[in-house]
Design an enzyme around this catalytic site. Sequence first.
Site, PDB file in Angstrom:
ATOM      1  N   GLU A 153      27.607  49.461  56.062  1.00 18.98           N
ATOM      2  CA  GLU A 153      28.107  50.459  55.118  1.00 18.98           C
ATOM      3  C   GLU A 153      27.264  50.499  53.846  1.00 18.98           C
ATOM      4  OE1 GLU A 153      32.844  50.637  56.326  1.00 18.98           O
ATOM      5  OE2 GLU A 153      32.253  49.456  54.573  1.00 18.98           O
ATOM      6  N   GLU A 194      33.473  51.597  63.374  1.00 20.31           N
ATOM      7  CA  GLU A 194      34.679  50.992  62.802  1.00 20.31           C
ATOM      8  C   GLU A 194      35.756  52.049  62.620  1.00 20.31           C
ATOM      9  OE1 GLU A 194      34.427  48.915  59.096  1.00 20.31           O
ATOM     10  OE2 GLU A 194      32.525  47.952  59.580  1.00 20.31           O
TER      11      GLU A 194
END
Length: 646
Positions: free
Chosen positions: A149, A309
């Site tokens: 991320e 995710e």
Amino acid sequence: MEWTPNRLYFGADYNPEQWPRESWSSDIRQMQDLGVNMVTLGVFSWALLEPREGMYEFGWLDEIVELLHDGGIRIDMATATASTPAWLTEAYPSVAAINREGVRLAHGGRQHYSPSSQVYREKSLQLVEQMASRYAKHPALEMWHVNNELGCHTPHCHGDEAAERFRQWLKKRYASVEQLNARWHTKFWSQNYGSFEEVNPPRLTAAGTFSNPGHFQDFMHFSSDQLLELFVGERDTIRQIDDTHPITTNFMSMRHISAMDYWKWAREVDFISTDHYAEADNPDAHVELAFEADLTRGFAGGKPWLLMEHSPAAVNWQPRNAPKDSDEILRHAMSHIARGSNGVMFFQFKQSQGGSERFHTAMVPHIGEDSRVYRSMKELGSRVAELDALSSRATAPAEVAMVLDYHSWWALQQPNLPSVDLDYPNTLHSWYATAHDLGISVDFIDPDSPLERWRKYKAVLLPMLHIVDEARFTTIDAYVEGGGHILTSFFSGVADSSLAVHLGGYGGSLLSTTCGVRVEEFVPLREGESLELSNGWSASLWSEKAEPLTAEVIARYSTSGVSSSSAAVSKNTRGSGEAWYVGTQLDRDSQLVLMEQFVAPLSIERDGNSLLELVRRGDQRVVINHARESADCNGVEVPGGAVTWR
């Protein structure tokens, strides 16, 4: 490198370092029971892999890699660079980012490093080289997962090291400091620069004043590029050692993430992967999910991608973290697969007992196997395994596209706009929801896509495309003249890439030439104010003093004041196409009628409605009923909350 998986992945981030070694075999037994076939390993383990500078300890990771391999579980190997160890921050304070107020971020959270830190870059690449050398040839390795991320928490640094990199970036962008001054309009407020060395990041200014808009815009662009450099550096380090396995980094295709220009990033990864977390307080969370999944498919150019995710039930970082119900878990997963994901991955496999995310649910929750979530995961695992054949099949392309522009998004985050209510992501989501309610599929495209890409679509939606330079105008106008149809909104076409306003009428050539409208003055509405249009439609937020040049007026403002009787909605025939313009924010019912009228002559395929989704991938079509009641789908009864593939 081409990504050609022959299965759908099902699994999660797995953090065995949080648990005693004696539990690892039990973890793998549970993975097998749930149908897990891949886990992401090592995301936040730098401090354990390199507990002291230059001293690496891979024993525990070697052990779990072998156990996973013996258990038939593939590995998405993270490079472990997402969170720096304490010794690094302590020994090299310059690693930590500095915010616009001049405060250096402290160790103790995650991702507090500066993207511009040379020490961070060197130390992280040393770790990546160790990881790649050790695991590149391991038979359990499926892919590489760079960082994690990137830009989620610290996308910008305003320190001196970042300042020097920013100056070098500006020197490549502008031929001279005089050109920079001209593009930024620095004569205003005496901001003129005598040399590049005088330029800093846009730091905190005097109370009631704000950074130069062009300065801010370039810094956002620079910051995105700095983060992308981190990915490219790790990717290239791996590729020197491993030319076999694909390399990705997980994007964050979500409404609140805007710092990275993912259209540019998409060109650098071997395949697109993303994280998506549903908004628990959003009654239309399934529509928001569809938006983000279709956007990710756009980044992937229509090719399969991977949901890296999402949450099994509830997250821990929203204001009120309501869990998904069991049917919702299935529906969300299948919506991602239908829209091109080659799998369903979660954060995380086993719910943490301690730490900041201890209340973030996992495939194996705190209570263990005898639980609703565990049983839902097992059912989902079996459903995903039945769909492996989809891995080589793409989601059917749409006939309508929407433009999402990160640079316009950055521009609309700045202060000193005509209204604080201007909201780029919410406007896009509103338009997408309208198409979704009408059963219209939507692709997403880069605003700077070549004309041939635009011409694949019967219609293109351009909500709040604030930045339209000469190149963008040329493409859009040629698309319309050649038979394309566009629908654009207020505050579009207003500025160039440095946020200088086009003169001669707001919206520049996009509105005056393509849309045939002259906008003289913005008339934003007061908080809570609404208005009626001459055709009975309702609107809020915005109005304008505007008149048609060549356009046909569909509706005018039925108000007193500056915008009274001005053109609110119009359409303009240009060449073989049409350009529609809506100069206000219509309410949902009015927007539905507008969209109906816009697409009516285009013979666009439509299927489904606000609660019943139909998406085609390859030769199969998924039907997702988000309602509690059963619904008829082309003569077939679909139970409430159910998902069927045909």
